[in-house]
Design an enzyme around this catalytic site. Structure first.
Site, mmCIF file in Angstrom:
data_model
loop_
_atom_site.group_PDB
_atom_site.id
_atom_site.type_symbol
_atom_site.label_atom_id
_atom_site.label_comp_id
_atom_site.label_asym_id
_atom_site.label_seq_id
_atom_site.Cartn_x
_atom_site.Cartn_y
_atom_site.Cartn_z
ATOM 1 N N LYS A 280 0.838 -1.202 0.000
ATOM 2 C CA LYS A 280 0.000 0.000 0.000
ATOM 3 C C LYS A 280 0.871 1.249 0.000
ATOM 4 C CE LYS A 280 -4.052 -1.589 2.601
ATOM 5 N NZ LYS A 280 -4.990 -1.361 1.487
ATOM 6 N N ARG A 354 -10.579 -11.045 1.669
ATOM 7 C CA ARG A 354 -11.455 -12.060 1.060
ATOM 8 C C ARG A 354 -10.820 -13.455 1.129
ATOM 9 N NH1 ARG A 354 -11.655 -8.775 -4.497
ATOM 10 N NH2 ARG A 354 -11.518 -7.082 -2.980
HETATM 11 N N1 BES Z 1 -8.178 -3.333 4.116
HETATM 12 C C1 BES Z 1 -8.316 -2.930 2.772
HETATM 13 C C2 BES Z 1 -9.599 -2.122 2.527
HETATM 14 C C3 BES Z 1 -9.701 -0.789 3.213
HETATM 15 C C4 BES Z 1 -9.293 0.356 2.556
HETATM 16 C C5 BES Z 1 -10.265 -0.682 4.451
HETATM 17 C C6 BES Z 1 -9.437 1.581 3.172
HETATM 18 C C7 BES Z 1 -10.409 0.541 5.070
HETATM 19 C C8 BES Z 1 -9.998 1.678 4.429
HETATM 20 C C9 BES Z 1 -8.360 -4.146 1.850
HETATM 21 O O1 BES Z 1 -7.626 -5.238 2.266
HETATM 22 C C10 BES Z 1 -7.785 -3.716 0.529
HETATM 23 O O2 BES Z 1 -6.696 -3.251 0.510
HETATM 24 N N2 BES Z 1 -8.566 -3.878 -0.524
HETATM 25 C C11 BES Z 1 -8.139 -3.491 -1.824
HETATM 26 C C12 BES Z 1 -8.728 -4.459 -2.800
HETATM 27 C C13 BES Z 1 -8.234 -4.273 -4.208
HETATM 28 C C14 BES Z 1 -6.775 -4.644 -4.296
HETATM 29 C C15 BES Z 1 -9.067 -5.128 -5.118
HETATM 30 C C16 BES Z 1 -8.651 -2.076 -2.101
HETATM 31 O O3 BES Z 1 -9.756 -1.760 -1.716
HETATM 32 O O4 BES Z 1 -7.902 -1.307 -2.684
HETATM 33 ZN ZN ZN Z 2 -5.575 -5.176 1.726
#
Ligand code: BES
Ligand code: ZN
Ligand code: ZN
Length: 506
Positions: A280, A354
């Site tokens: 991230k 997921r």
């Molecule tokens: N934990 C994150 C989602 C999240 C983002 C929660 C901001 C709270 C605030 C999750 O694991 C994630 O990173 N999801 C990705 C999925 C994508 C790679 C398909 C996302 O949302 O960018």
């Molecule tokens: Zn994530």
């Protein structure tokens, strides 16, 4: 690794009394914007109201919703401080949420004071419970990581008394018991979310759950990394393998005698989400300590369910792992096998929630529940779509409606979202049964399509994406502080109660 942990909640009591002569540090009273500005007190004398109204008008109080005005109590009340909270217009019956917010606004503004009494217009036991809940949650503070005793001593309100004309009423006792159970549970969740991720790897989250549920009728079992590997929990293992601190699957079971319904709840417990190898960006990565909010919510819900003695069977799973990019981390392109054998091509290691949920959803179905609800900070797309205060709810139509109705009573914002059929095909994988990402647009919706593959056929299912409201990075409001919100606990309890009462039917 071990620690002793107990949630700290303010003492809650209900008694009768005149607000202006009650012995307390602070007396909280309600005002309204009706008739230019008025005091809405069931128990204050008219003479008292006239004097207090004049004093508040002098400092510009208007009674509008969310207003909090503080004046000296000297000459007016036994309390040293009077806090007047605005309810806006009170011509219509006050909703529980209006009362929760107003009570929370008041106690939240009273850091450093110990003992408060609240004189609110509480007619029904639901309204009384709402005032107690809002006041207790507004009085929350998290100081576990503060070293300075000075900072620690500027503590939150520790004793809350709500004035009521019928404190001995059985309905009052029920409201008090319920408010205690709910706030205790929510405080557990908030604390776990706010705790530094250094201090809360999966093992410690599991130990906290064990401590929270000790002395309740909930049985808890925790699978460690060896058992997860042996059991074929490939999703949880894959996410956890990049961290030196191994994953855990927590199973909690509540089986009251004579229960005729059985609900499973499943929470995402990523104790920290760096994204893994699909790292991230750094900007707000620290907020990913909140990525275990779903797990915290299901653990907390189990405690509330036991405290409230709910006559319904509940089995909960918290799927816990730390998503780190260590040398053993999974790679984009890896194919893993979820519990039960379905294979997943991991195209993005940041779509890890997921993967752990896939294992837990398949496992949960083996307990033969009547319905399953999962709760997760699953997608950034949910935050883009719905903002910081509203969660998305997806899944079967009837289950979605059940959650939305239950959330309304809890004062939590949930919005039903669709699962457009064309978003399923992009999840097809060239090499595995399914890929863990689809197309970017509608990310909250394709995440639900992914999960659906792991929900047993014909098992009623709702998916709660709480990525927005789980962690409050904005200004505090009502009974919601900055940081961990404890979102979803009160909605889940309401869902279970709606199944018990028959309001919710599958
Ligand atoms: N934990 C994150 C989602 C999240 C983002 C929660 C901001 C709270 C605030 C999750 O694991 C994630 O990173 N999801 C990705 C999925 C994508 C790679 C398909 C996302 O949302 O960018
Ligand atoms: Zn994530
Ligand atoms: Zn995540």
């Amino acid at each position: 690794m071990s620690e002793n942990y107990t949630p700290k909640v303010p003492g809650l009591t209900v008694k009768s009394g005149n607000p202006l002569t009650t012995v307390t540090d602070v007396i909280i009273i309600a005002t309204s914007s009706d008739a230019k500005f008025s005091i809405v007190s069931p128990a204050m004398t008219t003479a008292g109201k006239v004097k207090v109204r004049r004093a508040l008008l002098a400092v510009g109080a208007t009674g509008k919703a969310d207003e909090v005005v503080r004046i000296a109590g000297h000459g007016l009340s036994s309390a040293a401080v009077i806090v007047a909270v605005g309810l806006g217009s009170v011509k219509d019956a006050l909703t529980p949420e209006q009362l929760r917010r107003a009570a929370g606004n008041a106690t939240r503004s009273l850091m450093g004071f110990k003992k408060v009494a609240i004189d609110f217009p509480t007619m029904s036991s639901d309204q009384l419970c709402a005032v107690l809940e809002g006041a207790a949650l507004g009085a929350y503070a998290f100081s576990d990581h503060k070293h300075s005793t000075l900072q620690k001593s500027r503590s939150a309100v520790s004793s809350i008394t709500v004035l009521s004309s019928n404190p001995k009423d059985p309905a009052t006792k029920t409201a008090l018991h319920r408010a205690r159970a709910l706030t205790h549970a929510v405080v557990f969740a908030r604390d776990a979310i706010n705790t530094s991720p250094l201090h809360l790897p999966p093992e410690v989250l599991a130990s906290r759950a064990t401590q929270l549920l000790a002395d309740t009728s909930v049985t808890i079992s925790v699978l460690d990394e060896k058992e997860l590997l042996a059991g074929g929990y490939g999703g949880i293992m894959a996410v956890g393998q990049g961290s030196a601190r191994p994953p855990r699957l927590i199973r909690m079971s509540y089986q009251p005698d004579g229960a005729t319904q059985h609900i499973a709840i499943v929470g995402k417990g990523i104790t920290f989400d760096t994204g893994g190898i699909s790292l991230k960006p750094p900007a707000s990565m620290h907020e990913m300590k909140a990525d275990m909010s779903g797990a915290a919510a299901v653990i907390a819900t189990m405690r509330a369910v036991a405290d409230l003695n709910l006559p319904i069977a509940v089995t909960a799973y918290a799927a816990c792992a730390e998503n780190m990019p260590g040398g053993m981390a999974q790679r984009p392109g890896d194919v893993i096998s979820a519990y039960g054998g379905r294979t997943i091509e991991v195209l993005n290691t940041d779509a890890e929630g997921r993967l752990v949920l896939a294992d837990a959803l398949v496992r949960a179905a083996q307990d033969n529940p009547d319905a399953v609800i999962d709760i997760a900070t699953l997608t950034g797309a949910a935050v883009v779509a719905l903002g910081h205060r509203t969660a998305g709810v997806l899944g079967d139509d009837s289950m979605r409606n059940i959650v939305v109705a239950a959330a309304e009573t809890a004062g939590e914002e949930f919005w039903p979202m669709p699962m457009p059929v064309e978003l399923r095909a992009p999840l097809d994988s060239l090499v595995a049964d399914i890929a863990n990402i689809g197309i970017r647009e509608g990310g909250m919706l394709s995440a639900a399509w992914f999960l659906k593959d792991f929900v047993a056929k014909d098992l009623p299912w709702a998916h709660l994406d709480i990525a927005g409201p789980a962690y409050n990075s904005q200004a505090p409001h009502g009974y919601t502080h900055k940081g961990g919100v404890g979102f979803g606990v009160r909605t889940l309890v309401n869902v279970l109660e709606d199944f018990i009462s028959g309001v919710a039917k599958i």
